[in-house]
Design an enzyme around this catalytic site. Structure first.
Site, PDB file in Angstrom:
ATOM      1  N   LYS A 193      34.628  38.271  38.730  1.00 27.44           N
ATOM      2  CA  LYS A 193      34.696  38.907  40.052  1.00 27.44           C
ATOM      3  C   LYS A 193      35.465  37.963  40.967  1.00 27.44           C
ATOM      4  CE  LYS A 193      31.936  40.691  43.855  1.00 27.44           C
ATOM      5  NZ  LYS A 193      30.619  41.134  44.307  1.00 27.44           N
ATOM      6  N   ARG A 215      33.315  33.944  50.574  1.00 24.64           N
ATOM      7  CA  ARG A 215      32.609  33.865  49.295  1.00 24.64           C
ATOM      8  C   ARG A 215      33.370  33.001  48.276  1.00 24.64           C
ATOM      9  NH1 ARG A 215      28.991  37.641  50.772  1.00 24.64           N
ATOM     10  NH2 ARG A 215      29.519  39.841  51.035  1.00 24.64           N
ATOM     11  N   GLU A 231      34.432  32.449  32.277  1.00 21.81           N
ATOM     12  CA  GLU A 231      33.311  33.153  32.915  1.00 21.81           C
ATOM     13  C   GLU A 231      32.777  34.253  31.983  1.00 21.81           C
ATOM     14  OE1 GLU A 231      31.560  32.872  35.586  1.00 21.81           O
ATOM     15  OE2 GLU A 231      32.674  31.770  37.105  1.00 21.81           O
ATOM     16  N   LYS A 246      36.794  42.647  38.154  1.00 21.29           N
ATOM     17  CA  LYS A 246      36.785  43.275  39.482  1.00 21.29           C
ATOM     18  C   LYS A 246      37.560  42.425  40.463  1.00 21.29           C
ATOM     19  CE  LYS A 246      33.561  44.242  43.171  1.00 21.29           C
ATOM     20  NZ  LYS A 246      32.269  43.963  43.715  1.00 21.29           N
TER      21      LYS A 246
HETATM   22  C1  PBG Z   1      28.080  42.862  46.251  1.00 18.53           C
HETATM   23  C2  PBG Z   1      29.250  43.721  45.908  1.00 18.53           C
HETATM   24  C3  PBG Z   1      30.483  43.871  46.576  1.00 18.53           C
HETATM   25  C4  PBG Z   1      31.180  44.869  45.909  1.00 18.53           C
HETATM   26  C5  PBG Z   1      30.376  45.289  44.855  1.00 18.53           C
HETATM   27  N1  PBG Z   1      29.202  44.556  44.858  1.00 18.53           N
HETATM   28  C6  PBG Z   1      30.981  43.240  47.814  1.00 18.53           C
HETATM   29  C7  PBG Z   1      31.329  41.821  47.889  1.00 18.53           C
HETATM   30  O1  PBG Z   1      31.348  41.082  46.912  1.00 18.53           O
HETATM   31  O2  PBG Z   1      31.552  41.425  49.038  1.00 18.53           O
HETATM   32  C8  PBG Z   1      32.535  45.389  46.302  1.00 18.53           C
HETATM   33  C9  PBG Z   1      32.853  46.764  45.831  1.00 18.53           C
HETATM   34  C10 PBG Z   1      34.016  47.407  46.486  1.00 18.53           C
HETATM   35  O3  PBG Z   1      34.767  46.788  47.261  1.00 18.53           O
HETATM   36  O4  PBG Z   1      34.194  48.592  46.222  1.00 18.53           O
HETATM   37  N2  PBG Z   1      28.223  41.527  45.961  1.00 18.53           N
END
Ligand code: PBG
Length: 322
Positions: A193, A215, A231, A246
């Site tokens: 991610k 983050r 990862e 993602k």
């Molecule tokens: C929670 C999470 C996020 C998304 C999915 N789970 C937001 C983030 O990491 O700030 C993003 C999904 C999207 O943008 O459609 N951690």
């Protein structure tokens, strides 16, 4: 005389083109994200995500029945809680917004229910973990993830999807699930991610933007493809049943590399910003939104994803069922 290599034969007519199609979208491969907000009593929209509703809990049965009838095979649930606090207690409360939504959906449909497992929608500071001395504290966060997993499984989630990017989270969640006699619950790990600008519209819906800082200390550097493989490898070793990349479109190379290196099923998340870009350009008449939707999803499958999580899922499934 050199003969011309004729490739255009392959595109002779519709029948031939269909026969020679390498990758197809299928309803079973698509997952629709759903948002439930505890504080509202009618459906709500945000400007940055046209066509993506936030539902009140009272709508859960209606929504589930509608989606199920349309042929949607799986949903991924996110909650917007009434109260936030330092430890995100709403995320593991038996009466939490997602726990309630899971019970309602399970009661009236056979859809696969995936629950996102994170704290950022539930903490008052908006970070995905516990804060100690101003920093997101990896090891202090893990017991909370275990508690959240147990509570989501208890409510009836088939799959939990940890998205907080804490080290060791998959192992800790597997242990918590097994200890609570939920060996049957799968883990779909958000393994690679990235710290992405494309999550902006999601944070509008979920009210989950960090109040201070970003983050970067837990989500991945967008430049790092090799690190993504590390990862993913760790998550598989820790017990992930499905791994995730993602966002999707800016990271198709990462999906492809993961497909080549691992046998574990791969999910890719076409995130909110990817959806919003297509919607915005289409609304301006700059691109054909319908074709862009299908082309973007097809490219993610072509890269090697088995499962695609997308805000377009309902639209596409409806079209495929026709
Ligand atoms: C929670 C999470 C996020 C998304 C999915 N789970 C937001 C983030 O990491 O700030 C993003 C999904 C999207 O943008 O459609 N951690």
């Amino acid at each position: 005389m050199f003969p011309i290599n004729r490739m255009r034969r392959m595109r002779l007519n519709n029948g031939v083109r269909n026969m020679l199609t390498e990758v197809r979208l299928h309803p079973d491969d698509l997952v629709l994200p759903l948002f439930f907000d505890e504080s509202i009593d009618s459906v709500k929209y945000v400007g940055s995500m046209p066509g993506v509703p936030t539902y009140p809990l009272s709508e859960a049965e209606n929504v589930a029945e509608r989606l199920h009838a349309s042929g949607v095979n799986a949903v991924m649930l996110f909650g917007v809680p009434k109260h936030k606090d330092g430890v995100g207690s709403g995320a593991y409360s038996a009466d939490g917004v997602v726990q309630k939504a899971i019970r309602k959906i399970r009661a009236c449909s056979d859809m696969v229910v995936i629950a996102d497992l994170c704290m950022c929608e539930y903490t008052d500071h908006g970070h995905c973990g516990i804060i100690t001395n101003g920093k997101v504290d990896n090891d202090a966060t893990l017991p909370y993830y275990g508690k959240i997993a147990g509570s989501l499984a208890e409510a009836g989630a088939h799959i939990v999807a940890p998205s907080g990017m804490m080290d060791g989270q998959v192992l800790r969640i597997r242990e918590a699930l097994d200890d609570a006699c939920h060996e049957e619950v799968l883990i779909m790990a958000y393994s690679a991610k990235f710290c992405s600008s494309f999550y902006g519209p999601f944070r509008d819906i979920a009210h989950s933007a960090p109040s201070a800082g970003g983050r970067e200390s837990y989500q991945m550097n967008p430049a790092n493809g090799r690190e993504a493989m590390s990862e993913i490898r760790l998550d598989i070793q820790e017990g992930a049943d499905i791994i995730m990349v993602k966002p999707a479109m800016p990271y198709l190379d990462v999906i492809r590399q993961a497909r080549e290196e691992f046998n574990t099923p791969i999910a890719a998340y076409q995130v909110s910003g990817e959806y919003a870009m297509i919607k915005a350009a289409a609304a301006n008449g700059w691109i054909d939104g319908h074709r862009a939707m299908k082309e973007s999803l097809t490219s993610i499958k072509r890269a090697g994803a088995d499962i695609v999580i997308s805000y377009f899922a309902e639209d596409v499934v409806k079209e495929l069922q026709r």
